[in-house]
Design a protein around this motif. Structure first.
Motif, short mmCIF file in Angstrom:
data_model
loop_
_atom_site.label_atom_id
_atom_site.label_comp_id
_atom_site.label_asym_id
_atom_site.label_seq_id
_atom_site.Cartn_x
_atom_site.Cartn_y
_atom_site.Cartn_z
N ALA A 32 0.88 -1.29 0.08
CA ALA A 32 0.27 0.04 0.03
C ALA A 32 0.97 1.14 0.02
CB ALA A 32 -0.81 0.12 1.01
N PRO A 33 0.45 2.30 -0.36
CA PRO A 33 1.36 3.57 -0.51
C PRO A 33 2.12 3.89 0.96
CG PRO A 33 -0.66 4.09 -1.61
CD PRO A 33 -0.73 2.72 -0.75
N ASP A 34 1.37 3.19 2.10
CA ASP A 34 2.17 3.65 3.30
C ASP A 34 2.60 2.16 4.23
OD1 ASP A 34 -0.19 2.70 4.02
OD2 ASP A 34 -0.69 3.99 5.70
N THR A 35 2.59 1.21 3.26
CA THR A 35 2.73 -0.18 4.09
C THR A 35 3.79 -0.86 3.41
OG1 THR A 35 0.29 0.01 4.68
CG2 THR A 35 1.63 -2.02 4.99
N LEU A 36 5.03 -1.35 4.12
CA LEU A 36 5.67 -2.25 3.77
C LEU A 36 5.49 -3.60 4.42
CD1 LEU A 36 9.25 -0.51 3.86
CD2 LEU A 36 7.47 -0.33 1.92
N CYS A 37 5.52 -4.78 3.55
CA CYS A 37 5.34 -6.11 3.96
C CYS A 37 6.87 -6.69 4.00
CB CYS A 37 4.50 -6.90 3.18
SG CYS A 37 4.15 -8.77 3.72
N ALA A 38 7.55 -7.09 5.21
CA ALA A 38 8.91 -7.42 5.27
C ALA A 38 8.86 -8.80 5.79
CB ALA A 38 9.91 -6.69 6.04
N ASP A 39 9.32 -9.68 4.86
CA ASP A 39 9.40 -11.09 5.24
C ASP A 39 10.60 -11.80 5.46
OD1 ASP A 39 8.40 -13.69 6.03
OD2 ASP A 39 8.25 -14.30 4.09
N PHE A 40 11.36 -11.83 6.63
CA PHE A 40 12.72 -12.02 6.78
C PHE A 40 12.90 -13.36 7.82
CE2 PHE A 40 13.19 -7.17 7.10
CZ PHE A 40 13.34 -7.05 5.66
N THR A 41 12.39 -14.36 7.32
CA THR A 41 12.29 -15.65 8.01
C THR A 41 13.71 -16.22 7.76
OG1 THR A 41 11.02 -17.00 6.41
CG2 THR A 41 9.91 -16.08 8.36
N SER A 42 14.21 -15.99 6.40
CA SER A 42 15.58 -16.64 5.96
C SER A 42 16.37 -15.28 6.71
CB SER A 42 15.91 -16.60 4.69
OG SER A 42 15.21 -17.82 4.06
N SER A 43 17.57 -15.68 6.86
CA SER A 43 18.55 -14.54 7.45
C SER A 43 18.51 -13.33 6.37
CB SER A 43 19.91 -14.95 7.30
OG SER A 43 20.90 -14.42 8.00
N LEU A 44 18.87 -12.37 7.24
CA LEU A 44 18.84 -10.95 6.49
C LEU A 44 19.89 -10.87 5.61
CD1 LEU A 44 18.05 -8.58 9.55
CD2 LEU A 44 16.84 -9.16 7.68
N THR A 45 20.02 -9.96 4.51
CA THR A 45 21.02 -10.02 3.64
C THR A 45 21.20 -8.34 3.29
OG1 THR A 45 19.51 -10.17 1.59
CG2 THR A 45 20.59 -12.18 2.55
N SER A 46 22.43 -7.80 2.70
CA SER A 46 22.62 -6.79 2.49
C SER A 46 21.27 -6.26 1.39
CB SER A 46 23.81 -6.34 1.81
OG SER A 46 24.05 -7.41 0.59
N GLU A 47 21.14 -7.16 0.27
CA GLU A 47 20.21 -6.89 -0.78
C GLU A 47 18.60 -6.78 0.08
OE1 GLU A 47 23.45 -8.97 -2.54
OE2 GLU A 47 22.18 -9.63 -0.52
N SER A 48 18.26 -7.52 1.09
CA SER A 48 16.78 -7.33 1.58
C SER A 48 16.95 -6.03 2.35
CB SER A 48 16.65 -8.44 2.64
OG SER A 48 17.52 -8.61 3.47
N ARG A 49 18.30 -5.62 3.00
CA ARG A 49 18.26 -4.42 3.95
C ARG A 49 18.06 -3.26 2.75
NH1 ARG A 49 23.47 -2.36 5.05
NH2 ARG A 49 23.73 -2.87 2.89
N ASP A 50 18.80 -3.41 2.01
CA ASP A 50 18.61 -2.08 0.82
C ASP A 50 17.30 -1.90 -0.03
OD1 ASP A 50 21.61 -1.69 1.05
OD2 ASP A 50 21.81 -2.86 -0.98
N ALA A 51 16.71 -3.25 -0.15
CA ALA A 51 15.19 -3.10 -0.45
C ALA A 51 14.26 -2.44 0.55
CB ALA A 51 14.77 -4.40 -0.97
N PHE A 52 14.51 -2.95 1.78
CA PHE A 52 13.69 -2.15 2.84
C PHE A 52 13.97 -0.64 2.83
CE2 PHE A 52 13.06 -0.78 7.04
CZ PHE A 52 11.88 -1.12 7.42
N LEU A 53 15.36 -0.19 2.74
CA LEU A 53 15.54 1.19 2.83
C LEU A 53 15.08 1.92 1.74
CD1 LEU A 53 19.41 1.03 4.17
CD2 LEU A 53 17.17 1.34 5.48
N THR A 54 15.26 1.11 0.21
CA THR A 54 14.49 1.92 -0.93
C THR A 54 13.05 2.13 -0.98
OG1 THR A 54 16.25 1.21 -2.13
CG2 THR A 54 14.53 1.71 -3.26
N GLN A 55 12.41 1.13 -0.41
CA GLN A 55 10.92 1.22 -0.40
C GLN A 55 10.46 2.04 0.79
OE1 GLN A 55 8.96 -2.71 -1.05
NE2 GLN A 55 10.98 -3.59 -1.84
N MET A 56 11.17 2.16 1.88
CA MET A 56 10.77 3.38 3.02
C MET A 56 11.09 4.34 2.51
SD MET A 56 9.86 3.40 6.28
CE MET A 56 10.52 2.26 7.35
#
Length: 253
Positions: free
Chosen positions: A44-68
């Motif tokens: 949604a325009p204000d909502t991120l859905c972050a599924d990190f049941t596998s270990s965090l990676t720099s790529e998933s961190r970057d995706a989170f920061l970009t979408q935020m």
């Protein structure tokens, strides 16, 4: 292992989440095995859905920061997160973004370790969704620098992260001594552990709403388990072998 519990729409609406966006997030997570790569979606325009049941990676961190960053200024981001934890530095990178944007965090099913420390604690408002649990086992503490297998370079990195973690917690108005208190619970035969089940070696703690409020992290809504028996039953439903203590006693920092 699949995390596949449904979430009632009526419960999420009360948390300030868009029910339609939440249903899209939950439907996506329900289909993902725990081994799926860490991933973030904007639902949604204000909502991120972050599924990190596998270990965090720099790529998933970057995706989170970009979408935020893509959520327009002036809008309070909502983060729905499911995570078994991961790298401390990556967790704090995302936690800094949560602090910067004054985001609200909604823990879905499991928010463990770095998720609890660095995503849930710094949120503007904290929510535990239905059939969900936030579990702590401590952070980086000075004792770790004295472990025999830590190199000089490792000690320097630990010191940098301890300093960063302390500044992070202060910025979030959380008592920095929290993780040192948790670390003391690892001491054998510590008398305070009489408050935990004696049939297991405790590795994780669920802090009650009263305890969280006392350390500076009040919970705005909590539809998760509120007792030792309830948290044990929920953990058993999800399958991971996690020895949890439900802690509803004063934290002396």
């Amino acid at each position: 292992m699949l995390f596949a519990l449904a979430l009632p729409s009526a419960a999420v609406a009360a948390d300030g989440l868009d029910p339609a966006a939440t249903e899209r997030c939950v439907a996506w997570m329900k289909e993902r095995p725990s081994s799926a790569p860490a991933e973030v979606r904007t639902v949604a325009p204000d909502t991120l859905c972050a599924d990190f049941t596998s270990s965090l990676t720099s790529e998933s961190r970057d995706a989170f920061l970009t979408q935020m960053a893509n959520i327009p200024a002036g809008i309070t981001p909502q983060v729905i997160v499911r995570s078994l934890g991961g790298d401390v530095e990556l967790g704090m990178d995302m936690g800094d973004a949560i602090l910067d944007r004054k985001a609200s965090v909604h823990a879905y099913q499991v928010c463990v370790s770095s998720c609890a420390n660095y995503l849930f604690l710094p949120a503007r408002t904290r929510h535990v969704m239905a059939d969900s649990v936030v579990l702590f086992h401590g952070g980086i503490v000075p004792r770790m620098k004295k472990l025999p297998d830590v190199t000089a370079e490792g000690r320097q990195r630990l010191q940098r992260n301890i300093e960063r973690q302390d500044a992070f917690l202060r910025r979030a108005s959380i008592y920095p001594q929290l993780f040192e208190w948790m670390d003391r619970l690892n001491q054998p035969n510590l008398i305070v552990m009489r408050h935990c089940p004696t049939d297991r070696k405790i590795t994780l703690m669920q802090l009650s709403d009263a305890v969280l409020a006392g350390i500076g992290a009040p919970v705005s809504s909590n539809e998760g388990p509120q007792s030792q028996d309830a948290v044990d039953a929920l953990v058993a439903r999800y399958g991971p072998a996690m020895a949890v203590c439900y802690w509803n006693h004063p934290v002396k920092l």
